[in-house]
Write a protein that holds these residues in place. Structure first.
Motif, mmCIF file in Angstrom:
data_model
loop_
_atom_site.group_PDB
_atom_site.id
_atom_site.type_symbol
_atom_site.label_atom_id
_atom_site.label_comp_id
_atom_site.label_asym_id
_atom_site.label_seq_id
_atom_site.Cartn_x
_atom_site.Cartn_y
_atom_site.Cartn_z
ATOM 1 N N PRO A 14 -13.870 -4.000 -13.072
ATOM 2 C CA PRO A 14 -14.726 -4.223 -12.868
ATOM 3 C C PRO A 14 -14.690 -5.492 -11.506
ATOM 4 N N ILE A 15 -12.645 -5.091 -10.905
ATOM 5 C CA ILE A 15 -11.871 -5.949 -10.072
ATOM 6 C C ILE A 15 -12.610 -5.021 -9.078
ATOM 7 N N VAL A 16 -13.003 -6.120 -8.112
ATOM 8 C CA VAL A 16 -13.684 -5.770 -6.369
ATOM 9 C C VAL A 16 -12.743 -6.082 -5.448
ATOM 10 N N TYR A 17 -12.399 -5.515 -4.223
ATOM 11 C CA TYR A 17 -11.003 -5.906 -3.599
ATOM 12 C C TYR A 17 -11.519 -4.898 -2.637
ATOM 13 N N HIS A 18 -11.366 -4.848 -1.282
ATOM 14 C CA HIS A 18 -11.452 -3.832 0.565
ATOM 15 C C HIS A 18 -9.971 -4.306 0.788
ATOM 16 N N GLU A 19 -9.713 -3.625 1.149
ATOM 17 C CA GLU A 19 -8.432 -3.402 1.999
ATOM 18 C C GLU A 19 -8.183 -4.181 3.607
ATOM 19 N N LYS A 20 -9.914 -4.500 3.501
ATOM 20 C CA LYS A 20 -10.235 -4.868 5.140
ATOM 21 C C LYS A 20 -10.950 -6.623 4.697
ATOM 22 N N TYR A 21 -10.499 -6.991 3.638
ATOM 23 C CA TYR A 21 -10.856 -8.464 3.478
ATOM 24 C C TYR A 21 -9.288 -9.167 4.088
ATOM 25 N N ASN A 22 -8.347 -8.713 4.770
ATOM 26 C CA ASN A 22 -7.616 -9.325 5.028
ATOM 27 C C ASN A 22 -7.347 -9.593 6.587
ATOM 28 N N VAL A 23 -7.560 -10.893 6.918
ATOM 29 C CA VAL A 23 -7.184 -11.441 9.036
ATOM 30 C C VAL A 23 -5.977 -11.144 8.841
ATOM 31 N N PHE A 25 -4.877 -12.049 13.360
ATOM 32 C CA PHE A 25 -5.510 -12.162 15.065
ATOM 33 C C PHE A 25 -4.839 -11.848 15.661
ATOM 34 N N GLY A 26 -4.184 -10.941 15.417
ATOM 35 C CA GLY A 26 -2.620 -10.225 16.527
ATOM 36 C C GLY A 26 -1.342 -11.405 16.404
ATOM 37 N N GLY A 27 -1.595 -11.997 15.232
ATOM 38 C CA GLY A 27 -0.358 -12.639 14.680
ATOM 39 C C GLY A 27 -0.068 -14.681 14.946
ATOM 40 N N PHE A 28 -1.751 -14.248 15.303
ATOM 41 C CA PHE A 28 -2.409 -15.923 15.525
ATOM 42 C C PHE A 28 -2.129 -16.294 14.238
ATOM 43 N N GLU A 29 -2.601 -15.654 13.405
ATOM 44 C CA GLU A 29 -2.875 -16.105 11.513
ATOM 45 C C GLU A 29 -1.618 -16.438 10.557
ATOM 46 N N LYS A 30 -0.333 -16.177 11.747
ATOM 47 C CA LYS A 30 1.353 -17.022 11.206
ATOM 48 C C LYS A 30 1.307 -18.384 11.152
ATOM 49 N N ILE A 101 -16.928 -11.287 19.762
ATOM 50 C CA ILE A 101 -16.934 -9.778 19.236
ATOM 51 C C ILE A 101 -15.490 -9.734 18.882
ATOM 52 N N LEU A 102 -14.349 -10.228 19.147
ATOM 53 C CA LEU A 102 -12.879 -10.175 18.497
ATOM 54 C C LEU A 102 -13.071 -11.250 17.345
ATOM 55 N N VAL A 103 -13.186 -12.308 17.428
ATOM 56 C CA VAL A 103 -13.483 -13.116 15.983
ATOM 57 C C VAL A 103 -14.262 -12.682 15.071
ATOM 58 N N GLN A 104 -15.198 -12.180 15.667
ATOM 59 C CA GLN A 104 -16.483 -11.455 14.620
ATOM 60 C C GLN A 104 -15.665 -9.786 13.296
ATOM 61 N N ARG A 105 -14.987 -9.578 14.234
ATOM 62 C CA ARG A 105 -14.111 -8.303 13.788
ATOM 63 C C ARG A 105 -12.735 -8.681 13.030
ATOM 64 N N ALA A 106 -12.191 -9.672 13.756
ATOM 65 C CA ALA A 106 -11.056 -10.118 12.514
ATOM 66 C C ALA A 106 -11.062 -11.341 11.472
ATOM 67 N N TYR A 107 -11.869 -11.962 11.588
ATOM 68 C CA TYR A 107 -12.293 -13.188 10.544
ATOM 69 C C TYR A 107 -13.410 -13.055 9.927
ATOM 70 N N LEU A 108 -14.823 -12.658 11.196
ATOM 71 C CA LEU A 108 -16.151 -12.767 10.285
ATOM 72 C C LEU A 108 -15.855 -11.715 9.422
ATOM 73 N N LYS A 109 -15.897 -10.778 9.510
ATOM 74 C CA LYS A 109 -16.473 -9.698 8.556
ATOM 75 C C LYS A 109 -15.565 -9.488 7.663
ATOM 76 N N PRO A 110 -14.454 -9.640 7.865
ATOM 77 C CA PRO A 110 -13.025 -9.706 6.597
ATOM 78 C C PRO A 110 -14.148 -10.604 5.439
ATOM 79 N N MET A 111 -14.832 -11.259 5.452
ATOM 80 C CA MET A 111 -14.839 -12.883 5.084
ATOM 81 C C MET A 111 -16.732 -12.134 4.647
#
Length: 332
Positions: A14-23, A25-30, A101-111
């Motif tokens: 019962p450990i929940v994880y999806h590889e798309k949890y991670n955010v 932004f083309g490197g800006f997240e660094k 549309i990119l914010v949705q895909r890169a940040y809000l969808k993982p959330m």
């Protein structure tokens, strides 16, 4: 019935994880204080230790508008379609310049995936006695306002779904992130069925006095509290909380931003202290036969992923969680 709930196989943890949890932004997240690959790194440590396999973890589904509207106002969800609003919540100013549309895909969808993971983990905890979402714990988001990196109110949603679909009546939230959990607190002001114990650094964000009305056991800490003081106060107050209130399930917001040198928590708990903390919370729940769902919440140093993985493996070593039963091989 919500699509966020589904049955898992007997051979899965019962450990929940999806590889798309991670955010990404083309490197800006660094340039952000948050380690945007923390969730991936936790799982990788567990895989490298042969503690789990990719097939043994549970992949959640994304929380959709139907699900989100059970908690969030239409006005709030509409506001997330503006990149400038999301930039404020995520504390990433560059998002203002990025098409939504990119914010949705890169940040809000993982959330949204992590939010779906929290809801599913609540169900699994009732069935297995425990569950961990390797993500979630967005405790600064309420039904009508996000903030502090938290765009969705996954804790509120987890609890409301348990009450609506699983006949859960009484829930305890134990929030041991370094910051006050003002989001769900605002949602549960005046709700006696939800008991909140919140232990946090009183000098840092969000200092939300209105939300504090919801806290039934408030443990306010000063700067740079170390292991001994932290653990004594945590154990004493958790025991007292469970004498005050008997929950059907305990939601454990297990932030690791209490770690010494964390840039936002400003406490001084060691990695050993965090492992001990988690062990005690799970121990008490097992002793009292209370299902527990753990969310990883805040923690902003790259080394926190290793600490979380070590803590999960320690819970197993201590007999506080257990994986799928080993199949019995029939002799010929």
């Amino acid at each position: 019935m919500t699509s966020l709930y589904f049955d898992i196989r007997d051979d899965q943890w019962p450990i929940v994880y999806h590889e798309k949890y991670n955010v990404s932004f083309g490197g800006f997240e660094k340039f952000h204080v948050f380690d945007a690959q923390k969730w991936h790194n936790i799982i990788q440590f567990l895989l490298d230790a042969n503690f789990i396999t990719k097939d043994s973890i549970v992949k959640p589904v994304e929380a959709k508008d139907f699900d989100l509207k059970t908690v969030h106002t239409k006005r709030y969800l509409k506001s997330l379609k503006w990149s400038a609003r999301v930039a404020v919540i995520a504390e990433v100013p560059i998002l203002v310049c990025i098409p939504n549309i990119l914010v949705q895909r890169a940040y809000l969808k993982p959330m949204r995936l992590q939010t779906g993971g929290s809801v599913l983990a609540g169900k699994l905890a009732l069935e297995r006695g425990w569950a961990i979402n390797v993500g979630g714990g967005f405790h600064h988001c309420s039904g009508d306002k996000g903030g502090g990196f938290c765009p969705y109110a996954d804790i509120t949603m987890l609890i409301k779904y348990l009450m609506a679909y699983k006949s859960v009546q009484n829930v305890m939230i134990v929030d041991l992130d370094a910051h006050q959990g003002n989001g769900y607190e605002r949602d549960f002001i005046g709700v006696p069925e939800v008991y909140i114990m919140d232990m946090y650094n009183k000098h840092i964000y969000p200092r939300d006095s209105h939300a504090k009305q919801a806290i039934r056991r408030k443990v306010e800490l000063g700067y740079l509290v170390e292991d001994t003081e932290y653990l004594i106060k945590m154990k004493k107050n958790l025991k007292a909380a469970l004498k005050d209130f008997t929950p059907d399930i305990l939601v454990y917001n297990a932030g690791t931003d209490i770690l010494e040198s964390d840039p936002l928590g400003h406490l001084s708990v060691t990695d050993v202290g965090i492992v001990h903390r988690d062990q005690f919370v799970f121990y008490v729940c097992k002793e009292l036969n209370i299902p527990i769902v753990m969310l990883t919440s805040g923690g902003y140093l790259k080394k926190t992923a290793r600490i979380i993985a070590d803590s999960i493996m320690n819970l197993s070593a201590q007999g506080l969680i257990s994986g799928p039963p080993t199949p019995i091989i029939q002799s010929k």
